[in-house]
Design a protein around this motif. Sequence first.
Motif, PDB file in Angstrom:
ATOM      1  N   GLY A 190       0.834  -1.022  -0.109  1.00 25.33           N
ATOM      2  CA  GLY A 190       0.007  -0.100  -0.093  1.00 25.33           C
ATOM      3  C   GLY A 190       0.706   1.113   0.167  1.00 25.33           C
ATOM      4  O   GLY A 190       0.246   2.447   0.039  1.00 25.33           O
ATOM      5  N   GLY A 191       2.140   1.142  -0.091  1.00 30.55           N
ATOM      6  CA  GLY A 191       2.978   2.466  -0.268  1.00 30.55           C
ATOM      7  C   GLY A 191       3.422   2.782  -1.558  1.00 30.55           C
ATOM      8  O   GLY A 191       2.713   2.166  -2.616  1.00 30.55           O
ATOM      9  N   MET A 192       4.460   3.413  -1.956  1.00 34.45           N
ATOM     10  CA  MET A 192       5.081   3.660  -3.083  1.00 34.45           C
ATOM     11  C   MET A 192       6.659   3.450  -3.106  1.00 34.45           C
ATOM     12  O   MET A 192       7.236   3.796  -1.865  1.00 34.45           O
ATOM     13  CB  MET A 192       4.853   4.750  -3.577  1.00 34.45           C
ATOM     14  CG  MET A 192       3.133   5.130  -3.904  1.00 34.45           C
ATOM     15  SD  MET A 192       2.884   6.555  -4.909  1.00 34.45           S
ATOM     16  CE  MET A 192       3.172   5.761  -6.615  1.00 34.45           C
ATOM     17  N   GLU A 193       7.221   2.953  -4.191  1.00 41.51           N
ATOM     18  CA  GLU A 193       8.790   2.677  -4.068  1.00 41.51           C
ATOM     19  C   GLU A 193       9.222   3.217  -5.224  1.00 41.51           C
ATOM     20  O   GLU A 193       8.800   3.186  -6.343  1.00 41.51           O
ATOM     21  CB  GLU A 193       8.776   1.127  -3.823  1.00 41.51           C
ATOM     22  CG  GLU A 193      10.581   0.569  -4.045  1.00 41.51           C
ATOM     23  CD  GLU A 193      10.647  -0.778  -4.067  1.00 41.51           C
ATOM     24  OE1 GLU A 193      11.840  -1.319  -3.816  1.00 41.51           O
ATOM     25  OE2 GLU A 193       9.606  -1.494  -4.152  1.00 41.51           O
ATOM     26  N   ILE A 194      10.510   3.732  -5.112  1.00 40.31           N
ATOM     27  CA  ILE A 194      11.226   4.387  -6.356  1.00 40.31           C
ATOM     28  C   ILE A 194      11.785   2.919  -6.762  1.00 40.31           C
ATOM     29  O   ILE A 194      12.765   2.463  -6.419  1.00 40.31           O
ATOM     30  CB  ILE A 194      12.712   5.252  -5.706  1.00 40.31           C
ATOM     31  CG1 ILE A 194      12.010   6.530  -5.067  1.00 40.31           C
ATOM     32  CG2 ILE A 194      13.474   5.536  -7.074  1.00 40.31           C
ATOM     33  CD1 ILE A 194      12.876   7.481  -4.776  1.00 40.31           C
ATOM     34  N   VAL A 195      11.404   2.890  -8.102  1.00 38.92           N
ATOM     35  CA  VAL A 195      11.947   1.728  -8.904  1.00 38.92           C
ATOM     36  C   VAL A 195      12.972   2.223 -10.199  1.00 38.92           C
ATOM     37  O   VAL A 195      13.751   1.392 -10.581  1.00 38.92           O
ATOM     38  CB  VAL A 195      10.707   0.953  -9.632  1.00 38.92           C
ATOM     39  CG1 VAL A 195       9.994   0.570  -8.526  1.00 38.92           C
ATOM     40  CG2 VAL A 195       9.947   1.854 -10.639  1.00 38.92           C
ATOM     41  N   THR A 196      13.023   3.491 -10.425  1.00 39.70           N
ATOM     42  CA  THR A 196      14.118   4.052 -11.159  1.00 39.70           C
ATOM     43  C   THR A 196      14.531   5.411 -11.064  1.00 39.70           C
ATOM     44  O   THR A 196      13.615   6.128 -10.423  1.00 39.70           O
ATOM     45  CB  THR A 196      13.360   4.161 -12.622  1.00 39.70           C
ATOM     46  OG1 THR A 196      12.848   2.574 -13.240  1.00 39.70           O
ATOM     47  CG2 THR A 196      14.352   4.430 -13.972  1.00 39.70           C
ATOM     48  N   ALA A 197      15.876   5.727 -11.059  1.00 42.64           N
ATOM     49  CA  ALA A 197      16.407   6.887 -10.807  1.00 42.64           C
ATOM     50  C   ALA A 197      17.418   7.470 -11.969  1.00 42.64           C
ATOM     51  O   ALA A 197      18.202   6.580 -12.159  1.00 42.64           O
ATOM     52  CB  ALA A 197      16.934   6.994  -9.446  1.00 42.64           C
ATOM     53  N   SER A 198      17.199   8.650 -12.383  1.00 38.39           N
ATOM     54  CA  SER A 198      18.215   9.099 -13.245  1.00 38.39           C
ATOM     55  C   SER A 198      18.751  10.457 -12.441  1.00 38.39           C
ATOM     56  O   SER A 198      17.994  11.314 -12.126  1.00 38.39           O
ATOM     57  CB  SER A 198      17.430   9.779 -14.577  1.00 38.39           C
ATOM     58  OG  SER A 198      18.501  10.401 -15.245  1.00 38.39           O
ATOM     59  N   THR A 199      20.141  10.585 -12.234  1.00 43.46           N
ATOM     60  CA  THR A 199      20.729  11.491 -11.827  1.00 43.46           C
ATOM     61  C   THR A 199      21.945  11.813 -12.542  1.00 43.46           C
ATOM     62  O   THR A 199      22.531  11.121 -13.494  1.00 43.46           O
ATOM     63  CB  THR A 199      21.193  11.295 -10.199  1.00 43.46           C
ATOM     64  OG1 THR A 199      22.109  10.010 -10.404  1.00 43.46           O
ATOM     65  CG2 THR A 199      20.049  10.917  -9.449  1.00 43.46           C
ATOM     66  N   LEU A 200      22.479  13.005 -12.178  1.00 44.23           N
ATOM     67  CA  LEU A 200      23.871  13.454 -12.940  1.00 44.23           C
ATOM     68  C   LEU A 200      25.092  12.454 -12.519  1.00 44.23           C
ATOM     69  O   LEU A 200      25.812  12.025 -13.340  1.00 44.23           O
ATOM     70  CB  LEU A 200      24.150  14.875 -12.663  1.00 44.23           C
ATOM     71  CG  LEU A 200      23.264  15.816 -13.096  1.00 44.23           C
ATOM     72  CD1 LEU A 200      23.374  17.319 -12.861  1.00 44.23           C
ATOM     73  CD2 LEU A 200      23.525  16.055 -14.737  1.00 44.23           C
ATOM     74  N   ASP A 201      25.024  12.119 -11.228  1.00 45.91           N
ATOM     75  CA  ASP A 201      25.830  11.165 -10.694  1.00 45.91           C
ATOM     76  C   ASP A 201      25.256  10.019 -10.326  1.00 45.91           C
ATOM     77  O   ASP A 201      24.125   9.605 -10.458  1.00 45.91           O
ATOM     78  CB  ASP A 201      26.556  12.045  -9.712  1.00 45.91           C
ATOM     79  CG  ASP A 201      25.759  12.496  -8.480  1.00 45.91           C
ATOM     80  OD1 ASP A 201      24.669  12.265  -8.571  1.00 45.91           O
ATOM     81  OD2 ASP A 201      26.185  13.544  -7.832  1.00 45.91           O
TER      82      ASP A 201
END
Length: 476
Positions: A183-194
């Motif tokens: 019932g929560g939310m999870e970060i599955v993809t991340a784009s960053t400069l580093d």
Amino acid sequence: MTDPVPRLPSLLEAVLSVGTDLELRATLQRIVDGAAELTGARSAALGMVDPGHDGLLEIRTAGLSATDRSLVGRTDDSLGVPIRVDDEVFGNLCLAGKRGGPFTDEDEQLLHVLAAQAGIAIGNARLYETARQRERWIEGAAAVTNALLSGVAAADALMTVAERARLLADASAGVILQPTDEGGMEIVTASTLDDPGDLVGTTIEPGSPVLEQLLGGEPVFVEDSATDARMTTRVRHRFGPSMLLPLQTAGRLIGTLALPRHRGDRPYTSVERLLATQFASQAALALVLADTQHGRERLAVYEDRDRIARDLHDLVVQRLFATGMMLESTQRRSTDDDVSETLGTAVDELQSTIQEVRTAIFALQQPPADAPTTFRGKVLRETAGAAAVLGFQPSTRFLGAVESRLPEPVAGHLLAALRRALAEASRRPDVSRIEVTVDVTATLPDGRPGVRLTVYDNGAADDGSSTTTETWQSPL
């Protein structure tokens, strides 16, 4: 009051100057510089009333104090006038330290004229900046749609959306969150400069104040993630202004696109918020279309494989079986021992071929690109992996009801033994044939029913023999 006419050429020059550039920051700098030059002020500044509207706090020359910058009106040493854009106060233009004496009524008149023209120039620059931003976001959305519909994998599709959005929004990160089973939310993809570090896997736990809005498909705009009480993730302290936008289309919520900036970075403008929200809606539609297209392609492949499997079963297997029956009948009528033995060998080969064809039929009937869930599928996955190293496909036979008779622990041990045997066979010289047999009808030496794995190859063994057979067995 002195006559401002003698300074009219300077005023016209200043007015013309502020309208020569459509870029907002450059326009504001020209206004400040023109006001200082027109009035003879040592320093000037333009402070914005609503920094969030345009993402700008202040444009100034050097030397103006904080007290002077807050001034609207006139004293002997300071002068300030508001600049209006569309009947709203955009900011305050403040001057300080006039050379040669105090500011005069003439200075104030000239500054009011310049402020009026500056309001028009700022309005035009805003329109230009909005049009340019809209063009960039539209082009970005089109690029994402084209990329997604070109057949990228699901994980790559999410990264494409996150990375493009990060660049368009000038954010420090672009991340995508998806609902969890809890019932929560999870970060599955991340784009960053580093290096994204531990961003992926970060969760918003059930009960978080912001979660109800996200799961409800509502956009959330945060001025400072580190201090906003709605933000509860363990990485919130890294970020300042942030947008959390629903990836939603036709009532289907795919997830949330989050675009945080570093602490201290400028806030998102109302235009950026609107364009980013529209981008997220377009990206969600593209993700759904890409998934639908991928599903159709998989279905077409699956239907083709199923047709091939039916043809193999209805034509090849039946013919092989009929041929085997004919040979067995001929063997029983034959009185020649040599001929009978040859026919027996042929029958055995046909039965082996039938088993291999049935294994191939089973493999064709598995959904392509899916991880195998059946034991047969897992064995075929192991042999297919070995084929990539060997350069040829090992043959595989299953004897007995392997799916119903093999308990999970035994199946796991058998697969581990199969991996070891295939690895050892691949290291032997001159291997050109490998045969794998899984027999759940075997009887162990102590008389108990069991399963026996046999891996035969024609490579050279350590003792110099030309064939090698590896056997593993376990009671059922």
